[in-house]
Write an enzyme that holds these catalytic residues in place. Structure first.
Site, PDB file in Angstrom:
ATOM      1  N   SER A 159      53.114  12.485  52.705  1.00 22.46           N
ATOM      2  CA  SER A 159      54.264  13.380  52.686  1.00 22.46           C
ATOM      3  C   SER A 159      54.378  14.104  54.018  1.00 22.46           C
ATOM      4  O   SER A 159      53.359  14.489  54.610  1.00 22.46           O
ATOM      5  CB  SER A 159      54.116  14.417  51.571  1.00 22.46           C
ATOM      6  OG  SER A 159      55.090  15.435  51.696  1.00 22.46           O
ATOM      7  N   TYR A 172      49.250  20.081  46.528  1.00 26.19           N
ATOM      8  CA  TYR A 172      49.890  18.789  46.792  1.00 26.19           C
ATOM      9  C   TYR A 172      49.694  18.368  48.249  1.00 26.19           C
ATOM     10  O   TYR A 172      49.279  17.242  48.546  1.00 26.19           O
ATOM     11  CB  TYR A 172      51.381  18.877  46.470  1.00 26.19           C
ATOM     12  CG  TYR A 172      52.160  17.613  46.767  1.00 26.19           C
ATOM     13  CD1 TYR A 172      52.133  16.537  45.892  1.00 26.19           C
ATOM     14  CD2 TYR A 172      52.926  17.507  47.931  1.00 26.19           C
ATOM     15  CE1 TYR A 172      52.846  15.375  46.172  1.00 26.19           C
ATOM     16  CE2 TYR A 172      53.648  16.359  48.213  1.00 26.19           C
ATOM     17  CZ  TYR A 172      53.608  15.292  47.326  1.00 26.19           C
ATOM     18  OH  TYR A 172      54.312  14.146  47.605  1.00 26.19           O
TER      19      TYR A 172
END
Length: 264
Positions: A159, A172
């Site tokens: 990400s 995350y």
């Protein structure tokens, strides 16, 4: 000068690819794109069998009626080593071939976007179990099972938050940072096998995972932060993964490629 257009149009002809988390979102479009490049696909899911079946049906619809299926569906939790092994076993058995390409797209996020101070341990463990442990188990299996000698590809989804470092994404982002570090080391450890290992790190993409828990105001703010003034789409990511999976992508190895329209 004449060229063999058939070879160029299907650069992954008959290579076997596993795409984890491919029943929906980015994983779904990656699987369909790899199939368009000629690959045989394992569509992996953990909970939604009907969506996975639809993806496989879409891929198989383009094959001639008398030919064997070009996509199969396999349920497996990437955080479970036995199930990851079973995923590879199923691929080898179905297509009578070693696996050439692993794309690990399975991932989870806490839609409540808590601060680190307010992240419960259970949620932290769940995120790391799927995102970091899952990537590790898939890498471990792929490193031992992928076809060597050329064409072996390990592609992990990370990400662009690892670069953006936004509040509310502590667990995350940390799980994805672990994945990026691991893939750089893995690429070096695979020396001599001609298997490459890379990360593709999308920015904000218009998927269920992105929209979950976000208000219209938050979504608008994210769009305003993008130099291209829009959210990314799954079709923006799939071709980058497709390139890395082909022979043309061999010289890209041990890299993190941010696909985010300039967001980070």
């Amino acid at each position: 000068m004449a060229t063999n257009s058939g070879t160029h149009s299907v650069p992954l002809k008959d290579r076997v690819a596993i795409v984890t988390g491919s029943s929906r979102g980015i994983g779904r479009d990656i699987a369909i794109h790899l199939a368009q490049l000629g690959a045989k696909l394992v569509i992996n899911y953990t909970s939604n069998s009907s969506q996975a079946d639809l993806v496989a049906a879409e891929i198989n619809s383009s094959a001639s009626p008398d030919s064997p299926p070009r996509a199969i569906v396999v349920k497996a939790d990437v955080s479970d080593p036995a199930q990851v092994k079973s995923l590879f076993d199923s691929a080898e058995k179905a297509f009578d071939s070693p696996v050439h390409v692993l794309v690990n797209s399975a991932g989870v996020l806490d839609p409540k976007l808590p601060t680190i101070a307010n992240t419960c341990l259970e949620e932290f463990d769940r995120i790391f179990s799927v995102n970091a442990r899952g990537a590790f188990l898939c890498c471990k299996e792929a490193a031992n099972r992928l076809k060597t000698g050329g064409g072996g590809r390990i592609i992990l989804l990370s990400s662009s938050l690892v670069g953006a470092l936004k509040p509310g994404y502590g667990a995350y982002t940390a799980s994805k940072a672990a994945v990026e570090t691991m893939v750089k080391i893995l690429a070096k450890e695979l020396k001599g096998t001609r298997i490459t290992a890379n990360c593709v790190a999308p920015g904000p993409i218009a998927t269920e995972l992105f929209f979950a828990g976000k208000t219209e105001e938050i979504i608008k703010k994210v769009i305003d932060e993008s130099p291209l003034c829009r959210l990314g789409e799954t079709k923006d990511v799939a071709p980058v993964v497709g390139f890395l999976a082909t022979d043309a992508g061999e010289w890209v190895n041990g890299q993190v490629i941010r696909v985010n329209g300039g967001y980070v």
